[in-house]
Motif scaffolding. Sequence first.
Motif, PDB file in Angstrom:
ATOM      1  N   GLN A   1       0.825  -1.205   0.000  1.00 56.41           N
ATOM      2  CA  GLN A   1       0.000   0.000   0.000  1.00 56.41           C
ATOM      3  C   GLN A   1       0.865   1.264   0.000  1.00 56.41           C
ATOM      4  O   GLN A   1       0.568   2.234  -0.700  1.00 56.41           O
ATOM      5  CB  GLN A   1      -0.912   0.002   1.227  1.00 56.41           C
ATOM      6  CG  GLN A   1      -2.000  -1.058   1.207  1.00 56.41           C
ATOM      7  CD  GLN A   1      -2.811  -1.068   2.488  1.00 56.41           C
ATOM      8  OE1 GLN A   1      -2.274  -1.275   3.573  1.00 56.41           O
ATOM      9  NE2 GLN A   1      -4.103  -0.844   2.370  1.00 56.41           N
TER      10      GLN A   1
ATOM     11  N   TRP B   1       2.980   1.490  -3.567  1.00 55.30           N
ATOM     12  CA  TRP B   1       2.286   1.310  -4.843  1.00 55.30           C
ATOM     13  C   TRP B   1       2.578   2.469  -5.799  1.00 55.30           C
ATOM     14  O   TRP B   1       2.904   2.265  -6.976  1.00 55.30           O
ATOM     15  CB  TRP B   1       0.786   1.192  -4.590  1.00 55.30           C
ATOM     16  CG  TRP B   1      -0.010   0.921  -5.834  1.00 55.30           C
ATOM     17  CD1 TRP B   1      -0.508   1.840  -6.720  1.00 55.30           C
ATOM     18  CD2 TRP B   1      -0.383  -0.365  -6.337  1.00 55.30           C
ATOM     19  NE1 TRP B   1      -1.168   1.210  -7.743  1.00 55.30           N
ATOM     20  CE2 TRP B   1      -1.106  -0.143  -7.531  1.00 55.30           C
ATOM     21  CE3 TRP B   1      -0.181  -1.669  -5.894  1.00 55.30           C
ATOM     22  CZ2 TRP B   1      -1.631  -1.191  -8.284  1.00 55.30           C
ATOM     23  CZ3 TRP B   1      -0.700  -2.713  -6.649  1.00 55.30           C
ATOM     24  CH2 TRP B   1      -1.414  -2.463  -7.829  1.00 55.30           C
ATOM     25  N   SER B   2       2.465   3.680  -5.311  1.00 55.52           N
ATOM     26  CA  SER B   2       2.617   4.857  -6.174  1.00 55.52           C
ATOM     27  C   SER B   2       4.043   5.059  -6.665  1.00 55.52           C
ATOM     28  O   SER B   2       4.279   5.865  -7.570  1.00 55.52           O
ATOM     29  CB  SER B   2       2.153   6.114  -5.431  1.00 55.52           C
ATOM     30  OG  SER B   2       2.936   6.330  -4.267  1.00 55.52           O
TER      31      SER B   2
ATOM     32  N   GLU C   1      -1.772   4.821 -11.403  1.00 57.60           N
ATOM     33  CA  GLU C   1      -3.200   4.637 -11.162  1.00 57.60           C
ATOM     34  C   GLU C   1      -3.462   4.109  -9.754  1.00 57.60           C
ATOM     35  O   GLU C   1      -2.712   3.285  -9.243  1.00 57.60           O
ATOM     36  CB  GLU C   1      -3.797   3.659 -12.183  1.00 57.60           C
ATOM     37  CG  GLU C   1      -3.817   4.178 -13.609  1.00 57.60           C
ATOM     38  CD  GLU C   1      -2.458   4.086 -14.275  1.00 57.60           C
ATOM     39  OE1 GLU C   1      -2.238   4.787 -15.275  1.00 57.60           O
ATOM     40  OE2 GLU C   1      -1.610   3.322 -13.770  1.00 57.60           O
ATOM     41  N   GLU C   2      -4.554   4.575  -9.172  1.00 58.04           N
ATOM     42  CA  GLU C   2      -4.960   4.069  -7.867  1.00 58.04           C
ATOM     43  C   GLU C   2      -5.493   2.646  -8.013  1.00 58.04           C
ATOM     44  O   GLU C   2      -6.291   2.366  -8.905  1.00 58.04           O
ATOM     45  CB  GLU C   2      -6.053   4.960  -7.265  1.00 58.04           C
ATOM     46  CG  GLU C   2      -5.533   6.235  -6.637  1.00 58.04           C
ATOM     47  CD  GLU C   2      -4.704   5.964  -5.388  1.00 58.04           C
ATOM     48  OE1 GLU C   2      -5.075   5.070  -4.609  1.00 58.04           O
ATOM     49  OE2 GLU C   2      -3.682   6.634  -5.213  1.00 58.04           O
TER      50      GLU C   2
END
Length: 264
Positions: A30, A33-34, A39-40
């Motif tokens: 979590q 991720w970015s 994209e979320e």
Amino acid sequence: MGSIDTEDFEVTEADIFGELCRKNFYTFVQEFWSAIIAEEPVWNWHIEYLCDELQKYVERVAQIKDKDGNIIKRREPKLSDLLINIPPGTTKSTICTVMLPAWAWTVDPTLRILTASYSQSLSTDHALKSRDIIRSDKYRLYFDELTIKTDQDNKTHYKNEHTGERYATSVGGTITGFHAHIIIVDDPLNAKEEASQAALETANTFMDTTLSTRKVDKAVTPTILVMQRLNENDPSGNWLSKKGKKLQHIKLPATDKGEIKPEH
């Protein structure tokens, strides 16, 4: 009584978040991720489930030392290998082949990890995304002790300063002089070649013969195979047909309607 230097006990926000990520692979996914995906994500239940199961394998093979370098937890014999059958588009590669190696080093930076896919370009892409995470500002802030060696920083083979390594290869490719604590095979068979007997034989031989000689310790090194089912005789079917093989099998079908082939 002497005074206590409170600076010795200063805990920063980065320390807290770093420790939370180190303790829980899903939290790490979590948080980072970015770093590789704009994209979320849709945090479906299967992501946390896979993270929890994968974490067990890393923690079992990990060797843990205290701050003074004393070993407080040794590598343990594996309970089984892990087979994950999951359809495409479910973040399987991001979780298993990109995120997991980067997180595993936060638990044990001495781990040597071998990853493979059906093509070298795909395997290289996975390794580069892992390296992007390790090079990210957030990773360096949370885990400042983990850096990639400047003299061993190739696209398919890089090392950290604690003897940990990541080696990325392809099915049928050569693996010279590398022995792994963890082996991850992600899609060993191209979906376009699902009916090719030659491709099936190459993939199964790679799994059965080549990888068996690339383990630090056969009793300890787990192999994690993650793929979509393509053929009754694909590497998943080959594993499942082996009587007596200790195997944890996670299967997430693409649909729950009607018969699913292959059935496993």
